[in-house]
Design an enzyme around this catalytic site. Structure first.
Site, PDB file in Angstrom:
ATOM      1  N   ASP A 173       0.861  -1.178   0.000  1.00  0.00           N
ATOM      2  CA  ASP A 173       0.000   0.000   0.000  1.00  0.00           C
ATOM      3  C   ASP A 173       0.900   1.230   0.000  1.00  0.00           C
ATOM      4  OD1 ASP A 173       1.102   0.281   2.510  1.00  0.00           O
ATOM      5  OD2 ASP A 173      -0.794   0.292   3.602  1.00  0.00           O
TER       6      ASP A 173
ATOM      7  N   ASP B  86       1.451   4.779   2.365  1.00  0.00           N
ATOM      8  CA  ASP B  86       1.056   5.399   3.628  1.00  0.00           C
ATOM      9  C   ASP B  86       1.455   6.869   3.655  1.00  0.00           C
ATOM     10  OD1 ASP B  86       0.512   2.687   5.177  1.00  0.00           O
ATOM     11  OD2 ASP B  86       2.478   2.470   4.234  1.00  0.00           O
TER      12      ASP B  86
ATOM     13  N   ASP C   7      -3.209   4.346   2.873  1.00  0.00           N
ATOM     14  CA  ASP C   7      -3.533   4.656   4.270  1.00  0.00           C
ATOM     15  C   ASP C   7      -3.185   6.112   4.541  1.00  0.00           C
ATOM     16  OD1 ASP C   7      -4.353   2.093   4.914  1.00  0.00           O
ATOM     17  OD2 ASP C   7      -2.403   1.485   5.726  1.00  0.00           O
TER      18      ASP C   7
HETATM   19  N1  CTP Z   1       0.845   1.223  11.564  1.00  0.00           N
HETATM   20  C1  CTP Z   1       0.321   1.667  12.735  1.00  0.00           C
HETATM   21  N2  CTP Z   1      -1.018   1.576  12.961  1.00  0.00           N
HETATM   22  C2  CTP Z   1      -1.832   1.026  12.024  1.00  0.00           C
HETATM   23  C3  CTP Z   1      -1.310   0.572  10.811  1.00  0.00           C
HETATM   24  C4  CTP Z   1       0.069   0.679  10.611  1.00  0.00           C
HETATM   25  O1  CTP Z   1       1.052   2.153  13.586  1.00  0.00           O
HETATM   26  N3  CTP Z   1      -3.123   0.947  12.247  1.00  0.00           N
HETATM   27  C5  CTP Z   1       2.280   1.345  11.333  1.00  0.00           C
HETATM   28  C6  CTP Z   1       2.970   0.000  11.387  1.00  0.00           C
HETATM   29  O2  CTP Z   1       3.582  -0.188  12.618  1.00  0.00           O
HETATM   30  C7  CTP Z   1       3.984   0.089  10.291  1.00  0.00           C
HETATM   31  C8  CTP Z   1       3.607   1.276   9.443  1.00  0.00           C
HETATM   32  O3  CTP Z   1       2.476   1.848  10.058  1.00  0.00           O
HETATM   33  O4  CTP Z   1       5.242   0.318  10.861  1.00  0.00           O
HETATM   34  C9  CTP Z   1       3.316   0.907   8.016  1.00  0.00           C
HETATM   35  O5  CTP Z   1       2.423  -0.189   7.953  1.00  0.00           O
HETATM   36  P1  CTP Z   1       2.164  -1.046   6.657  1.00  0.00           P
HETATM   37  O6  CTP Z   1       1.675  -0.196   5.557  1.00  0.00           O
HETATM   38  O7  CTP Z   1       1.297  -2.184   7.051  1.00  0.00           O
HETATM   39  O8  CTP Z   1       3.591  -1.667   6.350  1.00  0.00           O
HETATM   40  P2  CTP Z   1       4.807  -1.132   5.473  1.00  0.00           P
HETATM   41  O9  CTP Z   1       5.994  -1.182   6.367  1.00  0.00           O
HETATM   42  O10 CTP Z   1       4.487   0.165   4.836  1.00  0.00           O
HETATM   43  O11 CTP Z   1       4.990  -2.276   4.395  1.00  0.00           O
HETATM   44  P3  CTP Z   1       4.241  -2.414   2.987  1.00  0.00           P
HETATM   45  O12 CTP Z   1       5.245  -1.992   1.980  1.00  0.00           O
HETATM   46  O13 CTP Z   1       3.911  -3.855   2.877  1.00  0.00           O
HETATM   47  O14 CTP Z   1       3.045  -1.561   3.014  1.00  0.00           O
HETATM   48 MN    MN Z   2       2.723   0.413   3.760  1.00  0.00          MN
HETATM   49 MN    MN Z   3      -0.339   0.739   5.564  1.00  0.00          MN
END
Ligand code: CTP
Ligand code: MN
Ligand code: MN
Length: 481
Positions: free
Chosen positions: A315, A317, A405
């Site tokens: 995703d 963020d 996100d």
């Molecule tokens: N996070 C959080 N609270 C949430 C969702 C996520 O604090 N409700 C934090 C997680 O701890 C993470 C960061 O946001 O460190 C990013 O989460 P995520 O998008 O799931 O992972 P990524 O590290 O960005 O990996 P990816 O490339 O798969 O998205």
């Molecule tokens: Mn992510």
């Molecule tokens: Mn995320």
């Protein structure tokens, strides 16, 4: 007069007539070998035309040792004050016996090397290690991640975390583990992890991991939890009802899918495909434009995996806020309206803020934070992406769905939110554990609380937080723990 002891004297070379291999200067380490065996092997090598140096000096090219403890050998070698040590081959006895058999110095292979050991101790905390996206130990960490996930599916939190920690330690190493001896001084590697590594070193694969990968329950839970909105609990429930495939689920009338899961199935093909950096950039531009229509001074920051320098993610963020405290209140609602008007909002789950500083710190500094946030699926046009959509299917779709996100903290919480959302998850876990165990402090996405002083510690940048914790600053791209 100074004595050039480190240089081999002319005499020591010409002493052995019939030298055949001028470029190779062997030294046999007496440690562990013993003097009589060393004398015998020295004689043998010289008789075959090898130069064998009696003293370990910078002139030596090939050091042969019978020591099995790589770490203690390396500690000893580092203590010898050699300038040339990084250039020398530090070899086990196999190289020597192979060379004697062939009657020439054989080419140095991996199996001949006594691997450099990490002499600087590796911390048990990911927040005291630097972990880039370059993983030199992927064969091991991939295996550990399968095991961790399998334990997670079986709700065995302890072993799950143990394998995640072990994987994280290996990811931080600037070298590939080539023998088990090299892991001697590493933290977080238990019996089980080492047994798996030994299997992989010996056979190139782990039978335990292969068994899991072919297990029906594992495969099914892996499939089900790959759907947006489906966690291990729901996956397990469906599995226990005998469901094994997506068509089983969609054909089952008694199953109620929530809105998130419905969108998860609807856009499954798109959102299970990796998002590229160029696609993340394009989404950044779209959100940047939309948020500045609402407030000209809006602050937008890319966070998550892409901030850590990853090439692909599941995703994208972002953090959005305003420089004026309190003005961020309606930012997300307005932003969602904007995206909706543009016709690119395919799904939105909006959680309004439940953040209340007076209630902090909560007893469980829980994983979920209280900031306003939304989990979106957005429509991204091919034409908006530099170089086009990543991995666009044949038949040339002109758009794809992407998971996004957004989190919107008040500006005085910005540094904590940025640190918390940058990840990786393991890095965050260890930051909190370090704060609690080593500093008697509580850290989460909102704040840092000092339990000794009974006060919150203010921070406007991530560096402030690291400094409060007495940690060396770790750059975002070094947090891929
Ligand atoms: N996070 C959080 N609270 C949430 C969702 C996520 O604090 N409700 C934090 C997680 O701890 C993470 C960061 O946001 O460190 C990013 O989460 P995520 O998008 O799931 O992972 P990524 O590290 O960005 O990996 P990816 O490339 O798969 O998205
Ligand atoms: Mn992510
Ligand atoms: Mn995320």
């Amino acid at each position: 007069m100074s004595d050039p002891v480190l240089l081999p004297s002319k005499a020591s070379i010409s002493r052995h007539e019939g030298v055949k291999f001028e470029d190779v200067r062997v030294h046999l380490l007496e440690r562990k070998m013993g003097s009589s065996r060393r004398r015998f092997l020295t004689h043998l090598a010289r008789s075959k035309g090898f130069i064998v140096e009696d003293t370990l000096s910078d002139a030596v090219t090939h050091v042969v040792s019978e020591e099995s403890q790589a770490s203690s050998l390396w500690k000893w070698l580092k203590g010898c004050g050699l300038k040339n040590l990084p250039m020398m081959h530090i070899l086990n006895i196999i190289w020597f016996t192979d060379s004697m058999r062939e009657g020439r110095p054989v080419a140095v292979e991996t199996r001949h090397l006594i691997q450099v050991c990490v002499l600087a101790t590796v911390s048990q905390y990911a927040c005291q290690r630097q972990t880039t996206t370059e993983n030199n130990n992927k064969i091991f960490t991939d295996a550990f991640e399968v095991l961790a996930e399998s334990y997670e599916f079986n709700e065995m939190e302890g072993p799950c975390l143990a394998f995640r920690r072990a994987a994280s330690v290996l990811k931080s190493l600037p070298w590939a583990v080539q023998c088990l001896g090299a892991t001697e001084d590493l933290p977080c590697l238990g019996e089980h992890s080492k047994a798996v590594m030994e299997e992989i070193l010996q056979y190139g694969r782990s039978f335990e991991v292969e068994k899991i990968l072919s297990d029906e329950r594992y495969q099914t839970l892996k499939l089900f939890t790959s759907v947006f909105g489906v966690g291990p609990k729901t996956g397990e429930k469906w599995y226990r009802r005998g469901l094994r495939s997506f068509s089983d689920i969609l054909a089952e009338p008694s199953i109620h899918l929530n809105r998130m899961q419905q969108s998860g199935f609807l856009h499954y093909g798109d959102i299970s495909r990796a998002v590229s950096k160029a696609e993340a950039q394009a989404l950044g531009n779209i959100i940047d434009e939309a948020v500045h229509v609402i407030t000209t001074d809006a602050i937008l920051a890319l966070t998550g995996g892409f901030r850590r320098g990853k090439e692909f993610g599941h995703d994208v963020d972002f953090i959005v806020t305003t420089p004026e405290l309190g003005k961020e209140g309606h930012l997300l609602t307005s932003l969602i309206d904007q995206l909706e008007q543009q016709g690119i909002l395919l799904f939105c789950e909006h959680q309004t803020s439940t953040f209340d500083m007076s209630k902090l710190p909560s007893h469980r500094f829980e994983a979920m934070d209280h900031f306003a946030k939304c989990f979106l699926i957005l429509r991204l046009e091919n034409s908006q992406v530099v170089g086009g959509l990543h991995d666009a299917e044949e038949g040339g779709r002109s758009w794809r769905a992407v998971r996004v996100d957004l989190v919107s903290p008040p500006i005085d919480r910005y540094a904590f939110a940025l640190l918390g959302w940058t990840g990786s998850r393991q890095f965050e876990r260890d930051l909190r554990r370090f704060a609690r165990m080593e500093r008697r402090m509580l850290l989460d996405n909102h704040a840092l609380f000092d339990k000794t002083k009974k006060e919150f510690l203010a921070a406007t940048t991530e560096k402030d937080i690291f400094a409060h914790l007495g940690l060396e600053y770790i750059e975002p791209w070094q947090r891929n723990a």
